[in-house]
Motif scaffolding. Structure first.
Motif, PDB file in Angstrom:
ATOM      1  N   LEU A   4     -12.144   8.809 -32.753  1.00  0.00           N
ATOM      2  CA  LEU A   4     -10.710   8.831 -33.028  1.00  0.00           C
ATOM      3  C   LEU A   4      -9.884   8.725 -31.750  1.00  0.00           C
ATOM      4  O   LEU A   4     -10.238   9.310 -30.722  1.00  0.00           O
ATOM      5  CB  LEU A   4     -10.337  10.107 -33.778  1.00  0.00           C
ATOM      6  N   PRO A   5      -8.764   7.988 -31.789  1.00  0.00           N
ATOM      7  CA  PRO A   5      -7.926   7.801 -30.601  1.00  0.00           C
ATOM      8  C   PRO A   5      -7.452   9.098 -29.963  1.00  0.00           C
ATOM      9  O   PRO A   5      -7.356   9.189 -28.742  1.00  0.00           O
ATOM     10  CB  PRO A   5      -6.739   6.991 -31.144  1.00  0.00           C
ATOM     11  N   ASP A   6      -7.147  10.135 -30.789  1.00  0.00           N
ATOM     12  CA  ASP A   6      -6.662  11.371 -30.194  1.00  0.00           C
ATOM     13  C   ASP A   6      -7.756  12.071 -29.390  1.00  0.00           C
ATOM     14  O   ASP A   6      -7.474  12.734 -28.387  1.00  0.00           O
ATOM     15  CB  ASP A   6      -6.076  12.305 -31.253  1.00  0.00           C
ATOM     16  N   ARG A   7      -8.997  11.887 -29.789  1.00  0.00           N
ATOM     17  CA  ARG A   7     -10.099  12.476 -29.019  1.00  0.00           C
ATOM     18  C   ARG A   7     -10.327  11.703 -27.722  1.00  0.00           C
ATOM     19  O   ARG A   7     -10.620  12.306 -26.686  1.00  0.00           O
ATOM     20  CB  ARG A   7     -11.374  12.526 -29.867  1.00  0.00           C
ATOM     21  N   ILE A   8     -10.196  10.385 -27.783  1.00  0.00           N
ATOM     22  CA  ILE A   8     -10.299   9.578 -26.564  1.00  0.00           C
ATOM     23  C   ILE A   8      -9.205   9.992 -25.586  1.00  0.00           C
ATOM     24  O   ILE A   8      -9.443  10.147 -24.382  1.00  0.00           O
ATOM     25  CB  ILE A   8     -10.194   8.074 -26.891  1.00  0.00           C
ATOM     26  N   ALA A   9      -7.988  10.190 -26.100  1.00  0.00           N
ATOM     27  CA  ALA A   9      -6.867  10.606 -25.254  1.00  0.00           C
ATOM     28  C   ALA A   9      -7.128  11.965 -24.625  1.00  0.00           C
ATOM     29  O   ALA A   9      -6.813  12.197 -23.449  1.00  0.00           O
ATOM     30  CB  ALA A   9      -5.579  10.637 -26.084  1.00  0.00           C
ATOM     31  N   ARG A  10      -7.701  12.879 -25.400  1.00  0.00           N
ATOM     32  CA  ARG A  10      -8.026  14.220 -24.878  1.00  0.00           C
ATOM     33  C   ARG A  10      -9.058  14.122 -23.759  1.00  0.00           C
ATOM     34  O   ARG A  10      -8.923  14.773 -22.708  1.00  0.00           O
ATOM     35  CB  ARG A  10      -8.570  15.090 -26.016  1.00  0.00           C
ATOM     36  N   LEU A  11     -10.076  13.316 -23.949  1.00  0.00           N
ATOM     37  CA  LEU A  11     -11.119  13.144 -22.947  1.00  0.00           C
ATOM     38  C   LEU A  11     -10.561  12.449 -21.701  1.00  0.00           C
ATOM     39  O   LEU A  11     -10.920  12.797 -20.573  1.00  0.00           O
ATOM     40  CB  LEU A  11     -12.276  12.339 -23.533  1.00  0.00           C
ATOM     41  N   LYS A  12      -9.697  11.486 -21.902  1.00  0.00           N
ATOM     42  CA  LYS A  12      -9.089  10.753 -20.795  1.00  0.00           C
ATOM     43  C   LYS A  12      -8.260  11.691 -19.920  1.00  0.00           C
ATOM     44  O   LYS A  12      -8.363  11.671 -18.687  1.00  0.00           O
ATOM     45  CB  LYS A  12      -8.221   9.619 -21.337  1.00  0.00           C
ATOM     46  N   THR A  13      -7.440  12.510 -20.552  1.00  0.00           N
ATOM     47  CA  THR A  13      -6.617  13.470 -19.809  1.00  0.00           C
ATOM     48  C   THR A  13      -7.485  14.442 -19.014  1.00  0.00           C
ATOM     49  O   THR A  13      -7.200  14.755 -17.850  1.00  0.00           O
ATOM     50  CB  THR A  13      -5.709  14.244 -20.784  1.00  0.00           C
ATOM     51  N   ALA A  14      -8.556  14.918 -19.656  1.00  0.00           N
ATOM     52  CA  ALA A  14      -9.453  15.864 -18.982  1.00  0.00           C
ATOM     53  C   ALA A  14     -10.160  15.222 -17.798  1.00  0.00           C
ATOM     54  O   ALA A  14     -10.307  15.839 -16.739  1.00  0.00           O
ATOM     55  CB  ALA A  14     -10.475  16.399 -19.983  1.00  0.00           C
TER      56      ALA A  14
END
Length: 328
Positions: free
Chosen positions: A269-279
């Motif tokens: 899911l895109p929101d999980r990719i975004a979370r991982l990217k930020t981290a």
């Protein structure tokens, strides 16, 4: 007066609508709770190589940013294809990620028709580092520069061997390009990763290897191996004392750059990719991390490079498909 069936239907509709509304409200909260368990990072090469060393610098900071343990699993073989394939086929939940490189994400699937995944099977999260590889030799090899190696090979073809992390890897392509430009042939010994390759180079079982600075520099500085040049058009800022392979008399125009980064299987899911990217971006900016990666001879990605990771992979794929035609 409302009939009983109509009343029942209305109650059922309201119940369903309420449930749907509750689910819609709960879904963002569920996404916001990611991750809720440990995350596994697959390193598709044996331990001891540059990718393994670099991710172990980032790992504790990434774990702190995500609030969950981050576990590293080394799975080498087939030029990185075994580990990459495991991630490509993993659950699309963001809990199994690939510490990938230009080798296993782009070159191997493009150049090896037996590999069952493609670059499009991964979602880029972000780059971790980039570098230009070094051509190194066992310490007692008679030749001290690339021109010397070429002279020896022209006098006796295939008298010199080289190792790579596998068929179709960046290191393999550098050596194929070099041999083509110099019109010489060497013996190729593919390995499961940079660790075992380095062990044999140190032991004198092979003569040459192409290695990223992070792997090679400590051994060069200790005098255990020697460096013949860097595969770039200009000298690299962190290793200005090392000449390029193009500074000799024979080879000109040789260039190859590599990268490593974090990727997820397509479908997360895109929101999980975004979370991982930020981290990941926060981990790379953490105190001490850029300095440690730089000391390994790696270039830490700029903000622009972090946001252009997908474009970088696309450019490399186009170049690899062009090279595949030439190698056929």
């Amino acid at each position: 007066m409302t009939s009983a069936p109509h009343s029942f239907a209305r109650r059922m509709f309201c119940t369903a609508a309420t449930a749907c509304a509750a689910w819609a409200l709960a879904e963002p909260a569920m996404a916001a709770g990611f991750p809720e368990k440990p995350i596994t990072l697959i390193v598709p090469f044996a331990s001891g190589g540059s990718i393994d060393a670099a991710i172990r610098v980032v790992q504790p900071r990434l774990s702190a940013e995500l609030g969950q343990p981050v576990v590293i699993e080394n799975l080498g073989g087939a030029g990185g294809a075994l580990g990459a394939a495991k991630v490509a086929n993993a659950a699309k939940d963001g809990y199994t990620l690939l510490v990938g490189s230009i080798n296993d994400v782009v070159l191997v699937p493009v150049l090896n028709k037996n590999v069952r995944y493609e670059p499009k099977d991964f979602l880029p999260i972000g780059p971790i580092s980039s570098n230009s590889p070094l051509l190194v030799a066992r310490k007692d090899l008679p030749a001290n520069d690339l021109d010397g190696v070429i002279s020896a090979l022209r006098a006796k073809p295939e008298s010199i061997s080289y190792g790579s992390p596998g068929m179709g890897t960046m290191q393999h392509l550098v050596m194929e390009d070099l041999q083509s430009r110099a019109n010489v042939r060497m013996l190729h010994a593919p390995y499961k990763g940079a660790g075992p390759l380095l062990s044999d180079l140190l032991g004198g079982q092979i003569d040459l290897a192409v290695m990223v600075p992070a792997t090679a520099l400590p051994h060069i500085q200790a005098g255990r191996i020697k460096v013949l040049g860097v595969a770039s058009l200009q000298r690299q800022p962190m290793i200005k004392n090392i000449p390029t392979l193009n500074e000799g008399k024979v080879v000109k125009g040789l260039e190859m750059s590599g990268w490593m980064g974090l990727l997820a299987p397509k479908g997360v899911l895109p929101d999980r990719i975004a979370r991982l990217k930020t981290a990941l971006e926060a981990a790379l900016a953490s105190k001490g991390v850029p300095e440690q990666l730089t000391a390994m001879g790696m270039q830490v990605p700029t903000s622009a490079e972090q946001h252009q990771f997908a474009e970088q992979i696309a450019r490399d794929e186009a170049k690899a498909r062009s090279l595949s035609v030439k190698l056929q």
